[in-house]
Design an enzyme around this catalytic site. Structure first.
Site, PDB file in Angstrom:
ATOM      1  N   HIS A   1       3.103   8.376   9.992  1.00  0.00           N
ATOM      2  CA  HIS A   1       3.297   9.169   8.658  1.00  0.00           C
ATOM      3  C   HIS A   1       3.922  10.494   9.124  1.00  0.00           C
ATOM      4  O   HIS A   1       4.631  11.225   8.295  1.00  0.00           O
ATOM      5  CB  HIS A   1       2.326   9.314   7.746  1.00  0.00           C
TER       6      HIS A   1
ATOM      7  N   GLU B   1     -10.318  -0.637   0.549  1.00  0.00           N
ATOM      8  CA  GLU B   1     -10.195   0.288   1.832  1.00  0.00           C
ATOM      9  C   GLU B   1     -11.244   1.155   1.877  1.00  0.00           C
ATOM     10  O   GLU B   1     -11.062   2.265   2.043  1.00  0.00           O
ATOM     11  CB  GLU B   1      -8.980   1.120   1.903  1.00  0.00           C
TER      12      GLU B   1
ATOM     13  N   ARG C   1      -2.385   2.899 -19.446  1.00  0.00           N
ATOM     14  CA  ARG C   1      -3.404   2.417 -18.686  1.00  0.00           C
ATOM     15  C   ARG C   1      -3.602   1.455 -18.289  1.00  0.00           C
ATOM     16  O   ARG C   1      -4.647   0.725 -17.715  1.00  0.00           O
ATOM     17  CB  ARG C   1      -4.746   2.652 -19.556  1.00  0.00           C
TER      18      ARG C   1
ATOM     19  N   LYS D   1      -1.570  -1.454  -2.727  1.00  0.00           N
ATOM     20  CA  LYS D   1      -1.487  -0.063  -2.507  1.00  0.00           C
ATOM     21  C   LYS D   1      -0.285   0.262  -3.568  1.00  0.00           C
ATOM     22  O   LYS D   1       1.013  -0.163  -3.098  1.00  0.00           O
ATOM     23  CB  LYS D   1      -1.364   0.238  -1.276  1.00  0.00           C
TER      24      LYS D   1
ATOM     25  N   LYS E   1      -2.906  -9.839   7.239  1.00  0.00           N
ATOM     26  CA  LYS E   1      -2.996  -8.712   6.459  1.00  0.00           C
ATOM     27  C   LYS E   1      -3.838  -9.308   5.387  1.00  0.00           C
ATOM     28  O   LYS E   1      -4.793  -8.618   4.848  1.00  0.00           O
ATOM     29  CB  LYS E   1      -1.642  -8.222   5.830  1.00  0.00           C
TER      30      LYS E   1
ATOM     31  N   HIS F   1      -0.364   4.424  11.903  1.00  0.00           N
ATOM     32  CA  HIS F   1       0.257   5.193  10.865  1.00  0.00           C
ATOM     33  C   HIS F   1      -0.105   6.667  10.572  1.00  0.00           C
ATOM     34  O   HIS F   1       0.550   7.460  10.054  1.00  0.00           O
ATOM     35  CB  HIS F   1      -0.209   4.583   9.538  1.00  0.00           C
TER      36      HIS F   1
ATOM     37  N   GLU G   1       5.620  -3.690  11.514  1.00  0.00           N
ATOM     38  CA  GLU G   1       4.373  -4.002  10.923  1.00  0.00           C
ATOM     39  C   GLU G   1       3.831  -5.285  11.410  1.00  0.00           C
ATOM     40  O   GLU G   1       2.456  -5.699  11.565  1.00  0.00           O
ATOM     41  CB  GLU G   1       4.626  -3.709   9.388  1.00  0.00           C
TER      42      GLU G   1
ATOM     43  N   ASN H   1      -4.057   0.768   9.142  1.00  0.00           N
ATOM     44  CA  ASN H   1      -3.448   2.120   9.408  1.00  0.00           C
ATOM     45  C   ASN H   1      -3.293   2.525  10.899  1.00  0.00           C
ATOM     46  O   ASN H   1      -2.667   3.555  11.173  1.00  0.00           O
ATOM     47  CB  ASN H   1      -4.270   3.306   8.768  1.00  0.00           C
TER      48      ASN H   1
ATOM     49  N   ARG I   1     -10.676  -2.171   5.867  1.00  0.00           N
ATOM     50  CA  ARG I   1      -9.020  -2.469   5.608  1.00  0.00           C
ATOM     51  C   ARG I   1      -8.407  -1.172   6.654  1.00  0.00           C
ATOM     52  O   ARG I   1      -7.203  -1.259   6.602  1.00  0.00           O
ATOM     53  CB  ARG I   1      -8.801  -2.395   4.165  1.00  0.00           C
TER      54      ARG I   1
ATOM     55  N   HIS J   1      10.311   4.032   8.211  1.00  0.00           N
ATOM     56  CA  HIS J   1       9.033   3.830   8.338  1.00  0.00           C
ATOM     57  C   HIS J   1       8.575   2.974   9.567  1.00  0.00           C
ATOM     58  O   HIS J   1       7.705   3.554  10.495  1.00  0.00           O
ATOM     59  CB  HIS J   1       8.338   3.078   7.080  1.00  0.00           C
TER      60      HIS J   1
HETATM   61  N1  GLY Z   1      -0.039  -0.953   4.679  1.00  0.00           N
HETATM   62  C1  GLY Z   1      -1.465  -0.779   4.861  1.00  0.00           C
HETATM   63  C2  GLY Z   1      -2.546  -1.532   3.910  1.00  0.00           C
HETATM   64  O1  GLY Z   1      -1.958  -2.158   2.718  1.00  0.00           O
HETATM   65  O2  GLY Z   1      -3.446  -1.261   3.757  1.00  0.00           O
END
Ligand code: GLY
Length: 337
Positions: free
Chosen positions: A228, A213, A101, A123, A203, A224, A165, A221, A217, A243
């Site tokens: 993606h 998010e 956990r 993330k 960032k 993306h 990025e 994206n 946040r 990527h």
């Molecule tokens: N890579 C996008 C984020 O961390 O929100």
């Protein structure tokens, strides 16, 4: 939380952990970075080594790591130090967040992509089939430590991967950041610690405002949604794309959609589109796979109520999230890429 550039706190952490720290590496970072890392911290930390590559970011690799932790009798005080690129930090973070956990984890990114993006923000996750990051959660690392000389082990293609990025961060931040970053024709010589930290700070600031998010946040994206989907189509076709390469093409699409939907100045958009095109070329297989890309877009995590939500720009530095785009609009833009 801001990334550190020295190992002092990490060293204290490892010393205090009494052998309960594990360094997660892939085969490449085990070969090129593990010994360097142990020398930098003047301590030997037990490695757990996984195969390299995006295809390893799956539940089987998680089971392998969880089993290693069990075999070593790792308890709730254990910590995983993710020494690697985005795949290692995503999967290592996910394993840590779910083992018993939740145990702590630390990111020591070794790729530019991980330094400016993946290692920060919490993330974590794995892919499900060819769908990227479908299973995961947001859990912040204990700390992130940057060591720019790790980049010396990377081929130029992988530096460009991370540069995409950085370009995204500059676009989100505004014209000054963008001009500064795109000043040089060759992007690699300028990749020093100062430039990396500047991009990362953009960032960090966005994540600090909305760590889970829920809203703001989402602007991270940018590029993306289609990026993606291009990665998904690549895997389906057995083609390789990094990527950042996919995100670069996704940013061209998002810039064009911004002109169409938010009246973003067409000439301004073209400046960055031309810059991206001079560094990233569109692979030939994309044109024959628009349907696969569109099907993958429909699975995007940011969609809700069957609507495709994208991040677009009213201007540089003025991103707008949750802009609803239709499949027809996206299909039109794919033809213009
Ligand atoms: N890579 C996008 C984020 O961390 O929100």
């Amino acid at each position: 939380m801001k990334a550190k550039t020295d190992f002092e706190e990490l060293i204290s952490f490892v010393q205090y952990s009494k052998g309960q720290c594990y360094v997660l590496c892939d085969e490449n970072t085990f070969k090129h970075c593990y010994e360097v890392f142990c020398q930098l911290i003047a301590l030997k930390v037990q490695p757990i080594v996984i195969k390299a590559g995006e295809a390893q970011k799956n539940i089987a690799t998680c089971e392998f790591i969880w089993q290693k932790l069990i075999d070593n009798k790792a308890d709730k005080n254990a910590c995983i130090i993710n020494l690697g690129g985005g795949v290692v930090s995503d999967i290592g973070g996910f394993v840590a967040a779910t083992y018993k956990r939740g145990i702590k984890y630390i990111n020591v990114p070794t790729s530019l992509l991980a330094m400016v993006d993946a290692a920060t923000g919490g993330k974590t996750g794995i892919n499900l089939g060819h769908f990227k990051n479908m299973i995961g959660l947001i859990q912040q690392p204990e700390m992130v430590v940057l060591h720019a000389p790790f980049l010396n082990t990377l081929p130029k293609k992988h530096l460009k991967n991370g540069f995409a990025e950085m370009l995204k961060h500059a676009i989100l931040n505004g014209k000054d950041a963008l001009n500064e970053l795109t000043l040089n024709k060759d992007i690699t010589p300028q990749l020093n610690e100062k430039v990396i930290l500047k991009s990362l700070a953009i960032k960090e600031d966005i994540v600090a405002q909305d760590p889970q998010e829920k809203g703001h946040r989402k602007i991270l994206n940018f590029g993306h949604t289609i990026g993606h989907a291009i990665e998904y189509a690549a895997q389906e076709n057995g083609c390789e794309i990094l990527h950042g390469e996919a995100v670069a093409i996704g940013m061209i699409a998002a810039l064009k959609l911004s002109v169409l939907k938010l009246e973003f100045d067409c000439n301004e958009a073209d400046l960055v589109i031309n810059f991206i095109r001079s560094h990233f070329s569109k692979p030939a297989w994309i044109s024959a796979n628009h349907n696969k890309i569109i099907n993958a877009i429909l699975q995007d995590k940011k969609n809700s109520n069957q609507e495709i939500n994208m991040v677009l720009l009213a201007d540089y530095g003025k991103p707008v999230f949750d802009v609803v785009c239709t499949l027809d609009e996206i299909a039109k833009i794919l033809l213009e890429l």
